[in-house]
Design a protein around this motif. Sequence first.
Motif, PDB file in Angstrom:
ATOM      1  N   ASN A 178       0.900  -1.638   4.194  1.00 25.47           N
ATOM      2  CA  ASN A 178       0.205  -2.927   4.307  1.00 25.47           C
ATOM      3  C   ASN A 178       0.233  -3.628   2.947  1.00 25.47           C
ATOM      4  O   ASN A 178       0.421  -2.995   1.918  1.00 25.47           O
ATOM      5  N   CYS A 186       0.247   3.166   3.634  1.00 25.81           N
ATOM      6  CA  CYS A 186       0.585   2.629   4.957  1.00 25.81           C
ATOM      7  C   CYS A 186       1.594   1.485   4.925  1.00 25.81           C
ATOM      8  O   CYS A 186       2.103   1.090   5.970  1.00 25.81           O
ATOM      9  N   CYS A 196       0.854  -1.191   0.000  1.00 25.46           N
ATOM     10  CA  CYS A 196       0.000   0.000   0.000  1.00 25.46           C
ATOM     11  C   CYS A 196       0.893   1.245   0.000  1.00 25.46           C
ATOM     12  O   CYS A 196       1.812   1.358   0.807  1.00 25.46           O
ATOM     13  N   CYS A 244      -4.463   0.074   0.189  1.00 27.84           N
ATOM     14  CA  CYS A 244      -5.009  -1.153   0.785  1.00 27.84           C
ATOM     15  C   CYS A 244      -6.450  -0.967   1.275  1.00 27.84           C
ATOM     16  O   CYS A 244      -6.915   0.160   1.425  1.00 27.84           O
ATOM     17  N   CYS A 299      -6.863   1.427   4.302  1.00 35.01           N
ATOM     18  CA  CYS A 299      -6.710   2.859   4.012  1.00 35.01           C
ATOM     19  C   CYS A 299      -7.904   3.423   3.252  1.00 35.01           C
ATOM     20  O   CYS A 299      -8.179   4.626   3.336  1.00 35.01           O
TER      21      CYS A 299
HETATM   22 ZN   LIG Z   1      -2.876   1.079   3.492  1.00 40.31          ZN
END
Ligand SMILES: [Zn+2]
Lengths: 198, 198
Positions: free
Chosen positions: B62, B60, B57, B69, B72
């Motif tokens: 992830n 973030c 992502c 993601c 988010c």
């Molecule tokens: Zn994210």
Amino acid sequence: MGAPGDIEDLIGLMARLPGLGPRSARRAVLMLLKKRGPLMAPLAQAMAHVALSARDCSVCGNIGTEDTCPICTDPRRQTGEICVVEDVADLWAMERAGAFRGRYHVLGGTLSALDGLGPDELRIPLLVRRVQEEQTREVILALNATVDGQTTAHYIADALAATGVQVSSLAQGVPIGGELDYLDDGTIGAALRARRRV
Amino acid sequence: MGAPGDIEDLIGLMARLPGLGPRSARRAVLMLLKKRGPLMAPLAQAMAHVALSARDCSVCGNIGTEDTCPICTDPRRQTGEICVVEDVADLWAMERAGAFRGRYHVLGGTLSALDGLGPDELRIPLLVRRVQEEQTREVILALNATVDGQTTAHYIADALAATGVQVSSLAQGVPIGGELDYLDDGTIGAALRARRRV
Ligand SMILES: [Zn+2]
Ligand SMILES: [Zn+2]
């Protein structure tokens, strides 16, 4: 749960492998995700390739990529000796040891009323036919030293009696480098009974 | 050695997974070979799919299948709280616990001179920018209770000082169901220092 659905599906499939529980499957997938290029993609490709191309040898039951495995088609392997193993893993172990130059017969298990495995499932009639057709001199039973393995060994010896082939089995004893302290009683007893004059 | 080349290649790749040594990789591949249709083919497919579609992502860190993601982009997740974790595995663990409804920031490790991991590699400047742009009220440091984790936590708290955001960290103590007998001294000490009146 916690990861996206596709990744959870992958973790679930990985967790079905022996030696990997749900926790370690998650860790393994995480490591794969970090190495998507260098490890995950090649691993997926290798696995897909083997899943598509692997097949059981129609003669011996070994796993290869052709109808007949490389050992059965290798003219340098002696046809007069057949080594009977429970499993392909046992065949690999024998090959790694490099001590046997004949051919194999993979049973795919041991006789087990519980698992519904009878002589036909273990390809024992096929073994008897091979012994007759290939004019085998010796059948070496390399079965596990378990109750099931030994029951199966006796059954095969009986089934082969009429063919007149010589039937032998691997010697039991203390493994090389084995410390008596760490061996189970059965192994020590068998080693004592099979003791040799030095 | 022992298995055909393609299968040995697969065993070699599997052996690089955490939790699987050469021996257990061999056993895992053998089990896959026995379940080529029901397990090996689907596993290869799931792995290839994730290897192709997974990406970090951009907000973030992830792992998901889109540029941003699902966490988010989920409008139900609070934007005022950012939970900082070392690793995607820690994010998954937090999500499984289901106790946090804000957003995450995945560092991808801890500060480590040895591994050449500095603030930039851990996306710490990006965290500072997010805190300013997203008008974050609280940053929760959910880092491991290790020396590296705590060093990193202090560094992040310092880096965020100028933003005026509230920085907190997970409480340390005896895990639920944890028996004192099996806990390390550090945990017991931390739990004692953080003791509460009951
Ligand atoms: Zn994210
Ligand atoms: Zn064969």
